[in-house]
Design a protein around this motif. Structure first.
Motif, PDB file in Angstrom:
ATOM      1  N   THR A  91     -11.719   9.450  10.255  1.00 26.05           N
ATOM      2  CA  THR A  91     -11.519   9.946  11.633  1.00 26.05           C
ATOM      3  C   THR A  91     -12.404  11.165  11.869  1.00 26.05           C
ATOM      4  OG1 THR A  91      -9.766  11.488  11.058  1.00 26.05           O
ATOM      5  CG2 THR A  91      -9.090   9.251  11.542  1.00 26.05           C
ATOM      6  N   THR A  92     -13.705  10.960  11.732  1.00 27.60           N
ATOM      7  CA  THR A  92     -14.649  12.082  11.831  1.00 27.60           C
ATOM      8  C   THR A  92     -15.662  11.833  12.942  1.00 27.60           C
ATOM      9  OG1 THR A  92     -16.393  11.170  10.442  1.00 27.60           O
ATOM     10  CG2 THR A  92     -14.534  12.183   9.288  1.00 27.60           C
ATOM     11  N   PRO A  93     -16.346  12.892  13.397  1.00 26.57           N
ATOM     12  CA  PRO A  93     -17.458  12.691  14.347  1.00 26.57           C
ATOM     13  C   PRO A  93     -18.790  12.544  13.604  1.00 26.57           C
ATOM     14  CG  PRO A  93     -16.933  15.016  14.191  1.00 26.57           C
ATOM     15  CD  PRO A  93     -16.078  14.321  13.166  1.00 26.57           C
ATOM     16  N   SER A  94     -18.758  12.021  12.381  1.00 22.28           N
ATOM     17  CA  SER A  94     -19.949  11.994  11.520  1.00 22.28           C
ATOM     18  C   SER A  94     -21.109  11.215  12.136  1.00 22.28           C
ATOM     19  CB  SER A  94     -19.585  11.366  10.176  1.00 22.28           C
ATOM     20  OG  SER A  94     -20.723  11.360   9.343  1.00 22.28           O
ATOM     21  N   LYS A  95     -22.312  11.701  11.860  1.00 26.82           N
ATOM     22  CA  LYS A  95     -23.513  11.006  12.322  1.00 26.82           C
ATOM     23  C   LYS A  95     -24.205  10.268  11.180  1.00 26.82           C
ATOM     24  CE  LYS A  95     -24.061  14.420  15.925  1.00 26.82           C
ATOM     25  NZ  LYS A  95     -24.736  15.628  16.396  1.00 26.82           N
ATOM     26  N   GLU A  96     -23.668  10.460   9.972  1.00 26.12           N
ATOM     27  CA  GLU A  96     -24.242   9.786   8.795  1.00 26.12           C
ATOM     28  C   GLU A  96     -23.122   9.147   7.999  1.00 26.12           C
ATOM     29  OE1 GLU A  96     -26.310  12.924   6.801  1.00 26.12           O
ATOM     30  OE2 GLU A  96     -27.515  13.222   8.620  1.00 26.12           O
ATOM     31  N   PRO A  97     -23.429   8.062   7.285  1.00 23.86           N
ATOM     32  CA  PRO A  97     -22.366   7.378   6.533  1.00 23.86           C
ATOM     33  C   PRO A  97     -21.701   8.310   5.527  1.00 23.86           C
ATOM     34  CG  PRO A  97     -24.558   6.517   5.971  1.00 23.86           C
ATOM     35  CD  PRO A  97     -24.731   7.393   7.163  1.00 23.86           C
ATOM     36  N   THR A 110     -10.081   1.659   7.526  1.00 23.02           N
ATOM     37  CA  THR A 110     -10.221   1.635   8.980  1.00 23.02           C
ATOM     38  C   THR A 110     -11.139   2.788   9.388  1.00 23.02           C
ATOM     39  OG1 THR A 110      -8.047   0.641   9.393  1.00 23.02           O
ATOM     40  CG2 THR A 110      -9.041   1.859  11.204  1.00 23.02           C
ATOM     41  N   ALA A 111     -12.235   2.461  10.092  1.00 18.84           N
ATOM     42  CA  ALA A 111     -13.173   3.499  10.570  1.00 18.84           C
ATOM     43  C   ALA A 111     -12.907   3.725  12.055  1.00 18.84           C
ATOM     44  CB  ALA A 111     -14.613   3.044  10.342  1.00 18.84           C
ATOM     45  N   MET A 112     -12.368   4.891  12.378  1.00 18.50           N
ATOM     46  CA  MET A 112     -11.985   5.214  13.749  1.00 18.50           C
ATOM     47  C   MET A 112     -13.031   6.034  14.480  1.00 18.50           C
ATOM     48  SD  MET A 112      -8.920   4.174  14.070  1.00 18.50           S
ATOM     49  CE  MET A 112      -9.070   4.808  15.732  1.00 18.50           C
ATOM     50  N   GLY A 113     -13.869   6.728  13.717  1.00 20.11           N
ATOM     51  CA  GLY A 113     -14.648   7.820  14.301  1.00 20.11           C
ATOM     52  C   GLY A 113     -15.771   7.384  15.218  1.00 20.11           C
ATOM     53  N   SER A 114     -16.506   6.343  14.841  1.00 11.85           N
ATOM     54  CA  SER A 114     -17.720   6.018  15.599  1.00 11.85           C
ATOM     55  C   SER A 114     -17.375   5.304  16.898  1.00 11.85           C
ATOM     56  CB  SER A 114     -18.638   5.135  14.764  1.00 11.85           C
ATOM     57  OG  SER A 114     -19.782   4.822  15.533  1.00 11.85           O
ATOM     58  N   ASP A 115     -17.723   5.954  18.005  1.00  8.32           N
ATOM     59  CA  ASP A 115     -17.512   5.356  19.322  1.00  8.32           C
ATOM     60  C   ASP A 115     -18.673   5.720  20.245  1.00  8.32           C
ATOM     61  OD1 ASP A 115     -17.094   8.015  19.628  1.00  8.32           O
ATOM     62  OD2 ASP A 115     -15.145   7.844  20.594  1.00  8.32           O
ATOM     63  N   SER A 145       0.860  -1.201   0.000  1.00  2.89           N
ATOM     64  CA  SER A 145       0.000   0.000   0.000  1.00  2.89           C
ATOM     65  C   SER A 145       0.889   1.241   0.000  1.00  2.89           C
ATOM     66  CB  SER A 145      -0.901   0.006   1.240  1.00  2.89           C
ATOM     67  OG  SER A 145      -1.771  -1.097   1.233  1.00  2.89           O
ATOM     68  N   ARG A 146       0.724   2.092  -1.022  1.00  3.49           N
ATOM     69  CA  ARG A 146       1.573   3.297  -1.125  1.00  3.49           C
ATOM     70  C   ARG A 146       0.768   4.586  -0.996  1.00  3.49           C
ATOM     71  NH1 ARG A 146       4.776  -0.427  -3.706  1.00  3.49           N
ATOM     72  NH2 ARG A 146       6.909  -0.256  -2.884  1.00  3.49           N
ATOM     73  N   THR A 147      -0.559   4.485  -1.201  1.00  7.10           N
ATOM     74  CA  THR A 147      -1.386   5.695  -1.092  1.00  7.10           C
ATOM     75  C   THR A 147      -2.342   5.564   0.103  1.00  7.10           C
ATOM     76  OG1 THR A 147      -2.933   4.720  -2.648  1.00  7.10           O
ATOM     77  CG2 THR A 147      -1.330   6.291  -3.536  1.00  7.10           C
ATOM     78  N   ALA A 148      -2.320   6.597   0.928  1.00  8.63           N
ATOM     79  CA  ALA A 148      -3.200   6.616   2.105  1.00  8.63           C
ATOM     80  C   ALA A 148      -4.234   7.713   1.929  1.00  8.63           C
ATOM     81  CB  ALA A 148      -2.389   6.877   3.367  1.00  8.63           C
ATOM     82  N   GLY A 149      -5.481   7.382   2.243  1.00  8.06           N
ATOM     83  CA  GLY A 149      -6.547   8.388   2.183  1.00  8.06           C
ATOM     84  C   GLY A 149      -7.043   8.676   3.585  1.00  8.06           C
ATOM     85  N   ILE A 150      -7.117   9.957   3.901  1.00  6.77           N
ATOM     86  CA  ILE A 150      -7.564  10.327   5.249  1.00  6.77           C
ATOM     87  C   ILE A 150      -8.814  11.191   5.116  1.00  6.77           C
ATOM     88  CG2 ILE A 150      -6.920  11.438   7.423  1.00  6.77           C
ATOM     89  CD1 ILE A 150      -5.055   9.115   6.859  1.00  6.77           C
ATOM     90  N   ILE A 151      -9.892  10.767   5.759  1.00  3.82           N
ATOM     91  CA  ILE A 151     -11.121  11.577   5.780  1.00  3.82           C
ATOM     92  C   ILE A 151     -11.252  12.120   7.193  1.00  3.82           C
ATOM     93  CG2 ILE A 151     -13.624  11.556   5.458  1.00  3.82           C
ATOM     94  CD1 ILE A 151     -13.224   9.277   3.430  1.00  3.82           C
ATOM     95  N   GLY A 152     -11.148  13.428   7.309  1.00  3.97           N
ATOM     96  CA  GLY A 152     -11.042  14.080   8.620  1.00  3.97           C
ATOM     97  C   GLY A 152      -9.691  14.769   8.685  1.00  3.97           C
ATOM     98  N   THR A 153      -9.630  15.897   9.425  1.00  3.17           N
ATOM     99  CA  THR A 153      -8.404  16.708   9.396  1.00  3.17           C
ATOM    100  C   THR A 153      -7.927  17.102  10.801  1.00  3.17           C
ATOM    101  OG1 THR A 153      -9.769  18.685   9.190  1.00  3.17           O
ATOM    102  CG2 THR A 153      -8.936  17.719   7.131  1.00  3.17           C
TER     103      THR A 153
END
Lengths: 323, 323
Positions: B201-207, B221-226, B129-137
């Motif tokens: 890595t978001t606090p999203s309430k919707e997919p 990897t989905a980190m946000g939902s806890d 794997s050479r490309t990483a995508g990050i959703i959340g900042t």
């Protein structure tokens, strides 16, 4: 965040009328304010016969609240260590920022537990109660008696312990510490029959107080039962009492004396905070028999942690001003 | 008991391969050892939009365990303070005696959470794997990327944030910190389509991730939902994945991505510790699509608290020897 060790805490707090008032206000808050008190969290360490209980309560309107860790590791005495340990963490209710760690080793729990006994006696026992009966001879037994002397004119003490030498030690300690007459009794029955106020402070798993021994004017506070397997009062004691009081009804049903008394009409039970806050009455006549079951609440922890923190901080300020 | 402030903790710990191994061992212990991990305790402070979560886990055979307090007070930013706060208390599992308070302000949670992302990628993503995508900042987005670089040869990063200026800041920081190429994307779709590994890595309430965007070889990897109200993945993403992994299945059903995916055949779900301990296999081919949902466990807290304490104590011993 500040860390306060037990020695520093011992220097600013003792079991006195001020602490009793602080705990009384905590019980009133349970009724008059919105309180967020989650169920007790428990981590088991079975291999070492240990457990850690975590309690907390946030009282709306207060600017801070406590989280308390208290542990019981029952193999410790074999290692020459006390079973119990604990600490409190005081958090800002405005920002969540930890304000202080009170590394009190269970001291504040001991004091707030005894203070609750004083509050119960203050509202439920006869004002002229002169004889106190203590069943149990541990550290909490001594503190409970000391707490009673803050609210009632105690002159004579009757004590019972399963091991007579422990009861004799209790007698020596109390005579020296409080200057009271102490009689070592041969049975719990003797204690109950001879006393105006009885406090049970044992880890008993079976009832030790029977209904046949009750007499007009008696008040009993049962401190010992705080877990599913413990019991100090026969169910008939609760049914025969004119007034049954406890700290939290739901908790008494789960961990306290109500657990073993399904025949009791639960609607008659009164919470101690209802009496301290004035929405219910405590003892009405000198003839009533009253019973109070205390299993301990996070509200007491929050109340005493806030109090001791204010004492510690004002002491620091005083020292600072002097410099 | 010792108190360690954040500055002392920062000096001995960083997100590196050693920490990833410590957290990996924690996940393995969840499967191979008896673990006592009570449900999360929560104290609400609604008037200040705040809450305190308390987590703990005792792993049989370990000589200590952690209790963690972590708070989120969401009015804090208006006061110029961070929302999150926290501390860990390390207790002896032999006696219950508190060994240390780690006043880390959430630092150790940040690191152990990122390290879990590295463990997930190590076992589930393609080795090349050479490309990483990050959703959340946010801060965790940066740490998750840094964690990926410890286990995979990441060269290029695709980032998406709802606020473009935050994504641009992320880009500047990452280029400076890690020397990687970063592209700011216009949509989550662009991130997913362009990346070998995606971390949300978001606090999203919707997919925010849709099944139509999945492509062979992708790992998410989905980190946000806890928490009960959060969700990052469309249920179809979980159903389309060849392998679905999570830290604790029961917790994912309660607080994580499985909560919103009742159609998923739960028997197919794998716990990350089953893979790290070798009882289940992770990715088998370069074409599989893998998904890992992490909601955080007390075992990670115990693992990192024990690790940082050993580093702090050995540092103190070194200083002592030099004197």
């Amino acid at each position: 965040m500040q860390l306060f060790q037990r020695e520093e805490i011992e220097r600013v707090i003792r079991l006195d009328t001020e602490v009793v008032n602080v705990i009384e206000d905590g019980f009133s808050a349970l009724i008059t304010k919105n309180v967020h008190m989650p169920p007790i969290m428990r981590v088991d360490v079975p291999i070492n016969n240990g457990e850690v209980d975590i309690k907390s309560a946030y009282i709306e309107g207060y600017d801070s609240f406590a989280v308390k860790l208290s542990s019981g590791f029952f193999n410790n005495p074999q290692k020459g260590l006390p079973s119990a340990n604990g600490m409190m963490i005081l958090l800002s209710a405005e920002t969540g920022v930890p304000k202080a760690v009170l590394a009190d080793n269970g001291l504040l729990t001991d004091i707030r537990t005894a203070a609750a006994g004083a509050v119960a006696a203050k509202y439920c026992s006869r004002k002229d109660s002169r004889t106190a009966g203590i069943i149990g001879t541990g550290a909490q037994a001594r503190l409970q008696l000391q707490a009673l002397t803050l609210v009632r004119p105690i002159e004579h003490v009757h004590v019972y312990g399963r091991r007579t030498e422990k009861a004799e030690e209790f007698k020596q300690d109390i005579q020296k510490m409080l200057g009271l007459n102490v009689s070592v009794c041969k049975s719990p029955q003797e204690v109950v029959e001879e006393s105006d106020i009885v406090v049970t402070t044992t880890p008993s798993k079976e009832p030790i107080v029977k209904a046949e021994w009750l007499h007009p004017g008696l008040h009993i506070t049962a401190m010992g039962s705080d877990a599913e397997h413990k019991q100090e009062l026969d169910c008939a004691v609760i049914n025969h009492a004119d007034i049954f009081v406890c700290d939290v009804i739901e908790q008494s049903k789960r961990l306290g004396e109500l657990r073993n008394c399904p025949s009791y009409t639960i609607e008659k039970a009164i919470e101690l905070g209802e009496i301290t806050s004035g929405s219910q009455q405590g003892r009405l006549t000198n003839e009533q028999v009253t019973v109070c079951d205390l299993s301990g609440t996070g509200v007491q922890d929050t109340a005493i942690a806030r109090h001791v923190y204010s004492l510690l901080v004002s002491k620091e300020e005083t020292i600072h001003e002097r410099r």
